[in-house]
Scaffold this motif. Sequence first.
Motif, PDB file in Angstrom:
ATOM      1  N   HIS A 193     -50.660 -10.450  12.595  1.00 49.90           N
ATOM      2  CA  HIS A 193     -51.691  -9.472  12.223  1.00 49.90           C
ATOM      3  C   HIS A 193     -52.959  -9.672  13.047  1.00 49.90           C
ATOM      4  CE1 HIS A 193     -54.270 -12.247   9.900  1.00 49.90           C
ATOM      5  NE2 HIS A 193     -55.101 -11.232   9.700  1.00 49.90           N
ATOM      6  N   GLN A 194     -53.175 -10.874  13.583  1.00 51.11           N
ATOM      7  CA  GLN A 194     -54.306 -11.063  14.489  1.00 51.11           C
ATOM      8  C   GLN A 194     -54.111 -10.260  15.772  1.00 51.11           C
ATOM      9  OE1 GLN A 194     -54.474 -15.600  14.413  1.00 51.11           O
ATOM     10  NE2 GLN A 194     -56.639 -15.064  14.505  1.00 51.11           N
ATOM     11  N   LEU A 195     -52.869 -10.148  16.191  1.00 52.49           N
ATOM     12  CA  LEU A 195     -52.584  -9.428  17.427  1.00 52.49           C
ATOM     13  C   LEU A 195     -52.614  -7.920  17.217  1.00 52.49           C
ATOM     14  CD1 LEU A 195     -49.602 -11.610  18.710  1.00 52.49           C
ATOM     15  CD2 LEU A 195     -52.043 -11.946  19.076  1.00 52.49           C
ATOM     16  N   SER A 196     -51.978  -7.456  16.137  1.00 55.08           N
ATOM     17  CA  SER A 196     -51.830  -6.020  15.953  1.00 55.08           C
ATOM     18  C   SER A 196     -53.029  -5.377  15.260  1.00 55.08           C
ATOM     19  CB  SER A 196     -50.563  -5.723  15.140  1.00 55.08           C
ATOM     20  OG  SER A 196     -50.624  -6.368  13.875  1.00 55.08           O
ATOM     21  N   VAL A 197     -53.706  -6.120  14.371  1.00 56.02           N
ATOM     22  CA  VAL A 197     -54.818  -5.547  13.606  1.00 56.02           C
ATOM     23  C   VAL A 197     -56.153  -6.130  14.056  1.00 56.02           C
ATOM     24  CG1 VAL A 197     -55.782  -5.184  11.297  1.00 56.02           C
ATOM     25  CG2 VAL A 197     -53.287  -5.208  11.633  1.00 56.02           C
ATOM     26  N   GLY A 198     -56.192  -7.462  14.216  1.00 59.71           N
ATOM     27  CA  GLY A 198     -57.461  -8.107  14.525  1.00 59.71           C
ATOM     28  C   GLY A 198     -57.942  -7.858  15.939  1.00 59.71           C
ATOM     29  N   GLY A 199     -57.041  -7.712  16.882  1.00 58.14           N
ATOM     30  CA  GLY A 199     -57.434  -7.437  18.250  1.00 58.14           C
ATOM     31  C   GLY A 199     -58.133  -8.582  18.951  1.00 58.14           C
ATOM     32  N   VAL A 200     -57.902  -9.831  18.500  1.00 53.04           N
ATOM     33  CA  VAL A 200     -58.619 -10.940  19.119  1.00 53.04           C
ATOM     34  C   VAL A 200     -58.077 -11.276  20.510  1.00 53.04           C
ATOM     35  CG1 VAL A 200     -59.261 -11.978  16.921  1.00 53.04           C
ATOM     36  CG2 VAL A 200     -57.108 -12.649  18.008  1.00 53.04           C
ATOM     37  N   ASP A 240     -47.860  -5.765  10.096  1.00 50.45           N
ATOM     38  CA  ASP A 240     -47.868  -7.224   9.964  1.00 50.45           C
ATOM     39  C   ASP A 240     -48.725  -7.752   8.826  1.00 50.45           C
ATOM     40  OD1 ASP A 240     -46.254  -7.464  12.328  1.00 50.45           O
ATOM     41  OD2 ASP A 240     -48.067  -7.146  13.518  1.00 50.45           O
ATOM     42  N   MET A 241     -49.361  -6.868   8.026  1.00 55.03           N
ATOM     43  CA  MET A 241     -50.204  -7.370   6.943  1.00 55.03           C
ATOM     44  C   MET A 241     -49.407  -8.049   5.823  1.00 55.03           C
ATOM     45  SD  MET A 241     -53.314  -7.240   7.672  1.00 55.03           S
ATOM     46  CE  MET A 241     -53.893  -7.710   6.060  1.00 55.03           C
ATOM     47  N   PRO A 242     -48.201  -7.569   5.470  1.00 53.36           N
ATOM     48  CA  PRO A 242     -47.430  -8.309   4.459  1.00 53.36           C
ATOM     49  C   PRO A 242     -47.186  -9.768   4.858  1.00 53.36           C
ATOM     50  CG  PRO A 242     -46.498  -6.135   4.763  1.00 53.36           C
ATOM     51  CD  PRO A 242     -47.536  -6.300   5.830  1.00 53.36           C
ATOM     52  N   LEU A 243     -46.924 -10.000   6.157  1.00 58.43           N
ATOM     53  CA  LEU A 243     -46.735 -11.381   6.617  1.00 58.43           C
ATOM     54  C   LEU A 243     -48.017 -12.189   6.431  1.00 58.43           C
ATOM     55  CD1 LEU A 243     -44.696 -10.982   9.934  1.00 58.43           C
ATOM     56  CD2 LEU A 243     -43.892 -11.893   7.747  1.00 58.43           C
ATOM     57  N   ALA A 244     -49.162 -11.563   6.685  1.00 55.33           N
ATOM     58  CA  ALA A 244     -50.432 -12.262   6.525  1.00 55.33           C
ATOM     59  C   ALA A 244     -50.655 -12.666   5.075  1.00 55.33           C
ATOM     60  CB  ALA A 244     -51.580 -11.382   7.019  1.00 55.33           C
ATOM     61  N   PHE A 245     -50.301 -11.778   4.122  1.00 49.61           N
ATOM     62  CA  PHE A 245     -50.445 -12.106   2.702  1.00 49.61           C
ATOM     63  C   PHE A 245     -49.508 -13.244   2.310  1.00 49.61           C
ATOM     64  CE2 PHE A 245     -52.852  -8.230   2.401  1.00 49.61           C
ATOM     65  CZ  PHE A 245     -53.639  -8.381   1.270  1.00 49.61           C
ATOM     66  N   ILE A 246     -48.287 -13.222   2.841  1.00 49.84           N
ATOM     67  CA  ILE A 246     -47.349 -14.315   2.558  1.00 49.84           C
ATOM     68  C   ILE A 246     -47.896 -15.634   3.117  1.00 49.84           C
ATOM     69  CG2 ILE A 246     -45.043 -15.240   3.042  1.00 49.84           C
ATOM     70  CD1 ILE A 246     -44.039 -12.335   3.080  1.00 49.84           C
ATOM     71  N   GLY A 247     -48.431 -15.572   4.352  1.00 50.84           N
ATOM     72  CA  GLY A 247     -49.009 -16.770   4.957  1.00 50.84           C
ATOM     73  C   GLY A 247     -50.147 -17.334   4.122  1.00 50.84           C
ATOM     74  N   GLU A 269     -57.690  -0.246  -2.092  1.00 52.13           N
ATOM     75  CA  GLU A 269     -57.456  -0.434  -0.662  1.00 52.13           C
ATOM     76  C   GLU A 269     -56.297  -1.396  -0.380  1.00 52.13           C
ATOM     77  OE1 GLU A 269     -58.507   0.715   2.143  1.00 52.13           O
ATOM     78  OE2 GLU A 269     -60.026   2.109   1.414  1.00 52.13           O
ATOM     79  N   ILE A 270     -55.824  -2.115  -1.419  1.00 52.02           N
ATOM     80  CA  ILE A 270     -54.752  -3.091  -1.192  1.00 52.02           C
ATOM     81  C   ILE A 270     -53.499  -2.410  -0.668  1.00 52.02           C
ATOM     82  CG2 ILE A 270     -53.224  -4.752  -2.310  1.00 52.02           C
ATOM     83  CD1 ILE A 270     -55.500  -5.455  -4.203  1.00 52.02           C
ATOM     84  N   GLY A 271     -53.163  -1.237  -1.278  1.00 52.71           N
ATOM     85  CA  GLY A 271     -51.960  -0.517  -0.837  1.00 52.71           C
ATOM     86  C   GLY A 271     -52.035  -0.124   0.630  1.00 52.71           C
ATOM     87  N   PRO A 272     -53.098   0.583   1.048  1.00 53.08           N
ATOM     88  CA  PRO A 272     -53.210   0.942   2.469  1.00 53.08           C
ATOM     89  C   PRO A 272     -53.265  -0.283   3.388  1.00 53.08           C
ATOM     90  CG  PRO A 272     -54.696   2.290   1.147  1.00 53.08           C
ATOM     91  CD  PRO A 272     -54.133   1.253   0.237  1.00 53.08           C
ATOM     92  N   MET A 273     -53.900  -1.381   2.921  1.00 53.13           N
ATOM     93  CA  MET A 273     -53.967  -2.564   3.766  1.00 53.13           C
ATOM     94  C   MET A 273     -52.578  -3.152   3.993  1.00 53.13           C
ATOM     95  SD  MET A 273     -56.168  -6.099   3.264  1.00 53.13           S
ATOM     96  CE  MET A 273     -57.751  -5.338   3.614  1.00 53.13           C
ATOM     97  N   TYR A 310     -47.321 -24.962   8.713  1.00 53.49           N
ATOM     98  CA  TYR A 310     -46.866 -24.446  10.006  1.00 53.49           C
ATOM     99  C   TYR A 310     -46.359 -23.016   9.859  1.00 53.49           C
ATOM    100  CZ  TYR A 310     -46.721 -29.504  10.951  1.00 53.49           C
ATOM    101  OH  TYR A 310     -47.022 -30.819  11.069  1.00 53.49           O
ATOM    102  N   VAL A 311     -45.627 -22.770   8.774  1.00 52.81           N
ATOM    103  CA  VAL A 311     -45.087 -21.434   8.530  1.00 52.81           C
ATOM    104  C   VAL A 311     -46.225 -20.442   8.274  1.00 52.81           C
ATOM    105  CG1 VAL A 311     -43.512 -20.065   7.100  1.00 52.81           C
ATOM    106  CG2 VAL A 311     -42.998 -22.473   7.568  1.00 52.81           C
ATOM    107  N   SER A 312     -47.265 -20.885   7.538  1.00 52.34           N
ATOM    108  CA  SER A 312     -48.377 -19.987   7.225  1.00 52.34           C
ATOM    109  C   SER A 312     -49.098 -19.550   8.500  1.00 52.34           C
ATOM    110  CB  SER A 312     -49.360 -20.659   6.263  1.00 52.34           C
ATOM    111  OG  SER A 312     -50.057 -21.710   6.893  1.00 52.34           O
ATOM    112  N   VAL A 313     -49.235 -20.470   9.463  1.00 54.28           N
ATOM    113  CA  VAL A 313     -49.866 -20.119  10.735  1.00 54.28           C
ATOM    114  C   VAL A 313     -49.007 -19.100  11.477  1.00 54.28           C
ATOM    115  CG1 VAL A 313     -50.505 -20.991  13.014  1.00 54.28           C
ATOM    116  CG2 VAL A 313     -51.140 -22.261  10.970  1.00 54.28           C
ATOM    117  N   ALA A 314     -47.701 -19.317  11.493  1.00 58.81           N
ATOM    118  CA  ALA A 314     -46.797 -18.397  12.185  1.00 58.81           C
ATOM    119  C   ALA A 314     -46.835 -17.008  11.551  1.00 58.81           C
ATOM    120  CB  ALA A 314     -45.379 -18.949  12.158  1.00 58.81           C
ATOM    121  N   PHE A 315     -46.957 -16.943  10.220  1.00 58.68           N
ATOM    122  CA  PHE A 315     -46.996 -15.660   9.526  1.00 58.68           C
ATOM    123  C   PHE A 315     -48.325 -14.943   9.739  1.00 58.68           C
ATOM    124  CE2 PHE A 315     -43.551 -15.834   6.003  1.00 58.68           C
ATOM    125  CZ  PHE A 315     -42.612 -16.163   6.967  1.00 58.68           C
TER     126      PHE A 315
END
Length: 478
Positions: free
Chosen positions: A204-211, A156-163, A147-151, A195-200
């Motif tokens: 994905h919270q907006l586009s995937v998480g829907g919070v 924006d998921m690559p940014l989340a992994f970098i963060g 599932e890692i590939g599809p995730m 700070y950078v990790s939060v920005a990254f």
Amino acid sequence: MTIQAHPRATPQNDRNAARNRLSAAREYQRTFARRARRSDLMVIALWASGATAAALFLASGGIGQFSTLSDAVTSVGIIAGLIGTDFILVMLVLAARIPLIDRTIGHDRAIAVHRSLGKPALYLLLGHGAVLLIGYGMASGINPIAEIGPMLALPDMPLAFIGLGLLIAVVVSSLVAVRRRFSYEGWHLIHLLSYVSVAFALPHQLSVGGVLAEGTAQRVYWIALYVIALGSIITFRFVEPLVSSLRHRMRVAAVTEIAPGVTTIQLAGNDLRSLGASGGQFFIWRFWTPRTWWHSHPISLSAMPTESTARITVRNLGEGSAQLTTLPVGTRVSIEGPYGLFSEAARTSPKLAIIAAGIGVTPVRALLEHSSFAPGEATILLRASTPDETYHWDEIRAIAEAKGAHCYSMVGHRPRGVDSWMTSADYERGVTLQSAFPDLADSDVFLCGPTAWLDLVEAEVRASGIHPHQIHAERFDW
């Protein structure tokens, strides 16, 4: 010991003095009780914010996402991510040096809570990713690793992994065993990655998480939390220090070596009393020369500021502090602060017991200058290994004599093979805390000095049965 002459005692004077002491003691206790209540409520609120994040998810439709096992596992992963992200934002609030938090719980306790949240936040975010992979794998009937590939293909998921990777670097660098391998400058640079990790992680919270879905309580909560966290960092770590530095226009007025490896830096500026500094507090100093501009220094005041002057005292403990001993007169200085509760604000009693060693005498000197007490209600013990380490002792003795405080000193090395903070001579002749401080149980105890030495003093103070809220320790580490 310095003995101060006092006015002739009379029954009326004794009654007035007793009433004044009782009134002062009650006021200190009331002040402490108010601050303790605010402190406890603030710490509870900070920890409870994680539960709030989970509750809002469930209240905004998440409770209906437990209909199948795979959905339940996925929902648990989402909750772990929300709580972990909440903790990261709370950590930013604690590190922002907000004056209200500093006055309520103190900079040291704020940073202690900040650090205590680091590992839970990391474990929750790691669990967030792992549990989501398991949940998605269960729903699609394939190996979770697949599932890692599809995730990663999700927006924006690559940014989340970098963060997440950046956050791991920050937490690992903050472990005591690892932190000691870095200079303060190197560690601080790595820590800025939080700070950078939060920005990254945000996209994905907006586009995937829907919070931030329209019409949900989550939207209000998360927008408010991001605004408070990032707004506090911008306001109190950048804007406010810039405004304060421009307003007070501080510069180096004189640099004087007062002992081998110890230098006082006299500073000049405008309207310095309006900084609102208390004796014992520290500022973050930045000296604008080509060699020092990139390095900030947390240094306590060694004297109370006047309208146009201030003073700090620096000991050469490394390359960064060594460069301060050669600062040119006229060097511009920017500041952040004042910070800390090692001051009058922490008092719970009219009586004072102060023990300081080495460069730890610098905040103590300013604390003593600023503190209020009646003659005989304060005792200071100064500790040094050699006569070369008695910097500012003459000034402290002069203040003690003027205010009617008792001042003792211990000069010499500690006894071999014994965990004692005293000199071998004082240890062998049976000196104890109680003999030096007969009113210890009824005093606020202020301790300052090198960490290893201070740990021994604090352990003995605690063993005496004194209440923890009466102990105020300032350690010179980071």
